[in-house]
Design a protein around this motif. Structure first.
Motif, short mmCIF file in Angstrom:
data_model
loop_
_atom_site.label_atom_id
_atom_site.label_comp_id
_atom_site.label_asym_id
_atom_site.label_seq_id
_atom_site.Cartn_x
_atom_site.Cartn_y
_atom_site.Cartn_z
N THR A 55 -7.24 6.56 2.64
CA THR A 55 -7.84 5.25 2.80
C THR A 55 -8.18 4.97 4.26
O THR A 55 -7.39 5.26 5.16
CB THR A 55 -6.92 4.15 2.27
OG1 THR A 55 -7.52 2.87 2.54
CG2 THR A 55 -5.55 4.18 2.95
N THR A 77 -4.58 2.64 -4.25
CA THR A 77 -4.45 4.09 -4.30
C THR A 77 -4.79 4.67 -2.95
O THR A 77 -5.30 3.99 -2.06
CB THR A 77 -5.41 4.70 -5.35
OG1 THR A 77 -6.74 4.56 -4.84
CG2 THR A 77 -5.30 3.99 -6.68
N ARG A 78 -4.52 5.96 -2.80
CA ARG A 78 -4.92 6.63 -1.56
C ARG A 78 -6.43 6.60 -1.37
O ARG A 78 -6.92 6.80 -0.29
CB ARG A 78 -4.42 8.08 -1.56
CG ARG A 78 -2.92 8.19 -1.40
CD ARG A 78 -2.55 9.65 -1.12
NE ARG A 78 -1.12 9.79 -1.15
CZ ARG A 78 -0.43 10.05 -2.24
NH1 ARG A 78 -1.03 10.19 -3.38
NH2 ARG A 78 0.88 10.17 -2.19
N ASP A 90 0.84 -1.21 0.00
CA ASP A 90 0.00 0.00 0.00
C ASP A 90 0.87 1.25 0.00
O ASP A 90 0.58 2.23 -0.70
CB ASP A 90 -0.91 0.02 1.22
CG ASP A 90 -2.15 -0.86 1.05
OD1 ASP A 90 -2.57 -1.06 -0.10
OD2 ASP A 90 -2.69 -1.33 2.06
N GLN A 91 1.94 1.23 0.79
CA GLN A 91 2.82 2.40 0.86
C GLN A 91 3.50 2.65 -0.48
O GLN A 91 3.64 3.80 -0.91
CB GLN A 91 3.85 2.19 1.96
CG GLN A 91 3.26 2.20 3.37
CD GLN A 91 4.22 1.71 4.43
OE1 GLN A 91 5.20 1.03 4.14
NE2 GLN A 91 3.95 2.05 5.68
N ASP A 102 0.92 4.08 -2.88
CA ASP A 102 0.66 5.48 -2.56
C ASP A 102 1.81 6.37 -3.01
O ASP A 102 1.59 7.47 -3.53
CB ASP A 102 0.46 5.65 -1.05
CG ASP A 102 -0.94 5.26 -0.59
OD1 ASP A 102 -1.76 4.92 -1.46
OD2 ASP A 102 -1.20 5.29 0.62
#
Length: 580
Positions: free
Chosen positions: A513, A424-425, A268-269, A272
């Motif tokens: 998120t 995505t964010r 996720d990081q 982003d």
């Protein structure tokens, strides 16, 4: 009509294309206008300068471009009864440079290719030797003594580091695709470390069975970090070789499933980070070239957000957090900056770090860098030599030389073997993941998320920490240890009154998120959970009251389970032909 996108959207897309090109005096409804401009239209489409849209799905695929080229080369026949006028008005597209080294997914290597890679590490680099004269020890010590982290040069120094190794062994480094869609699924064979790094032996091309150099590599000075931090777990001659956490080699480890799920946080990081349009804080912004914005020598995943002050500002500011997380996740030697490069998994791990960097570079061809920054001790435009003593800084490889499309540097990346995880964010994993190796296609939108609408400039700088179902939240609750914690939204102030009209006037929406907090609390719709924001003014640490925060532009968070209302889209609508 663009046959490759959803049928329901084709007519609207065609209408926008027609309207857009009318502004350039090209009438898509007129045969003569189209044939007059046909070659130019093809060239713009093939070079991906058209269509003028952010929607990557509208870009023409190769087969559509080839159909258009064939039609133009046939003389642009109006219909099946037209007389053909064949000529090579447009030559065949340029094929990829066959001289490029291609870094393949390590799981896609043939047995012969994997054996050749292992043999090169054995025969050329002497990976198993801890002698100071061992090429492996000398190469890895370059990282111990010279690596650059937490600054603009981070990714490019490591790019030069890998290129220097490739030049020495005469072959491309395979990458470990830790961004694979199922890499965080404990039941998947791609969870944990690739099997190539776990095998105990391999058959060398000379027919002998040897220890696998991807597993049994000499540690720094012949002593693993594990023997310092966990001497009770070292048995036999383990200290001689690099060590990783036991969870990777022990299928019965009770913590294995939880541990193998952790990389989803890191993925996720990375996803982003790829969304930022700015690359990094300029090199030297902290007073002198090479001065980092942080100094984190040891990695314990997941690394706290507050160690990365630019994680909400630019690509590099966030990208180094998942980079560090993966290092710590592997553990022992990889978790210490002075030891990490001695573990061969560093090579394939960092090849994928570089692959993600390359995705960002190709998506931002207009990015600016501090080009003359020297990347010591590498010498030459392709980092093919080292010089650790020269005071003549102009001799060294520069950041600008490495900050290019990697194909200009002599290598490229092969496709992934399984679809890539994309998020995505906005908080949504892609419903149908992208399988291309260097795709920057946007993910499918979803939820849940927190929306801040009407975001505009402020005089002061603030942090906005968001919680779900915790009305009494305070500064002591901020952090991943609190299941109610969603995350932080930083608002960097101008420090002056905007009397020159420099700030955006209509306001924009920024999304965060809420996926992890929703899962941790076991929440489900349709009722929205209570949202609480802890707003802190950075200049004096003052926590704003609810009324104070509401008076500022875009400081009130709102929760959304699914697609946001039309007035809270992630970005303002893009009008085709406006350069979007």
């Amino acid at each position: 009509m663009p046959y490759w996108i959803d049928e329901a959207e084709r007519e609207d897309v065609g209408y926008f294309w027609t309207r857009c090109m009318a502004a350039y005096l090209i009438d898509f409804t007129d045969y003569d206008s189209v044939t007059t401009w046909a070659v130019t239209i093809y060239n713009h489409l093939a070079s991906r300068n058209m269509p003028l849209t952010r929607d990557q799905r509208q870009m023409w695929p190769d087969e559509a471009l080839e159909t258009l080229r064939a039609w133009i080369n046939a003389g642009c026949p109006r219909d099946a009864t037209s007389t053909l006028d064949p000529a090579e008005r447009i030559p065949p597209p340029v094929q990829p440079d066959p001289g490029l080294r291609v870094r393949k997914d390590i799981t896609a290597l043939s047995e012969a290719e994997l054996t050749a890679f292992r043999a090169a590490l054995d025969d050329i680099m002497h990976v198993g030797s801890s002698s100071p004269s061992s090429p492996w020890q000398q190469w890895a010590y370059l990282h111990t003594n010279w690596c650059l982290h937490y600054q603009e040069a981070f990714g490019f120094w490591h790019r030069a580091f890998l290129m220097y190794l490739e030049d020495r062994i005469g072959m491309a480094i395979p990458y470990w695709d830790w961004m694979a869609w199922d890499a965080a699924d404990p039941t998947s064979p791609r969870a944990g470390l690739p099997q190539a790094f776990l095998d105990e032996t391999y058959v060398h091309p000379d027919g002998s069975t040897r220890p696998n150099p991807l597993r049994f590599a000499a540690a720094k000075d012949g002593r693993s970090k594990k023997c310092d931090v966990a001497p009770d777990r070292c048995t036999g001659d383990e200290c001689r070789y690099v060590q990783r956490l036991e969870v990777f080699s022990d299928p019965a480890d009770p913590d294995r499933a939880r541990y193998f799920e952790m990389p989803r946080i890191f993925q996720d990081q990375v996803a982003d980070a790829l969304l930022f349009d700015s690359f990094s804080t300029p090199q030297g912004a902290w007073g002198a070239t090479g001065v980092p914005w942080a100094n984190i020598p040891v990695f314990t995943p997941p690394q706290p957000d507050d160690l990365y002050p630019f994680r909400q500002i630019n690509f590099d500011g966030l990208y180094e957090q998942p980079h560090d997380n993966y290092h710590g996740w592997i553990g022992y030697d990889m978790a210490d900056n002075a030891y990490t490069a001695f573990d061969p998994i560093f090579i394939s791990y960092h090849a994928n770090i570089d692959r993600m960097l390359e995705i960002w570079i190709r998506a931002h061809p207009g990015a600016q860098y501090t080009t003359q920054t020297p990347l010591q001790p590498f010498v030459g435009p392709l980092a093919t030599a080292v010089d650790e003593a020269s005071p003549e800084r102009w001799r060294y490889t520069t950041l600008g030389q490495m900050a290019q499309d990697c194909r200009r540097l002599g290598y490229d990346y092969g496709p992934v073997t399984v679809p890539s995880y994309r998020a995505t964010r906005q908080g949504a994993a892609q419903d149908k993941p992208q399988a291309a190796g260097l795709s920057t296609a946007p993910a499918v939108a979803g939820g849940p998320w927190i929306a801040f609408s009407g975001v505009r400039c402020t005089h002061d700088s603030y942090t906005i920490d968001v919680f779900l179902e915790k009305p009494d939240a305070d500064a002591g609750d901020i952090g991943p240890a609190c299941p109610n914690y969603v995350g932080r939204f930083s608002r960097i102030g101008m420090g002056i009154v905007d009397d020159k009209g420099r700030c955006i006037r209509h306001g924009v929406t920024r999304l965060m998120t809420a996926r992890r907090a929703v899962a941790a609390l076991g929440l489900s719709g349709p009722e929205a959970p209570e949202v609480t924001a802890v707003v802190t003014r950075l200049s004096d640490g003052h926590r704003l009251g609810d009324d104070e925060a509401a008076a500022l532009p875009g400081f009130v968070p709102r929760f959304h389970w699914g697609a946001p209302p039309a007035d809270t889209a992630a970005d303002p609508p893009v009008t085709p032909c406006c350069g979007g």
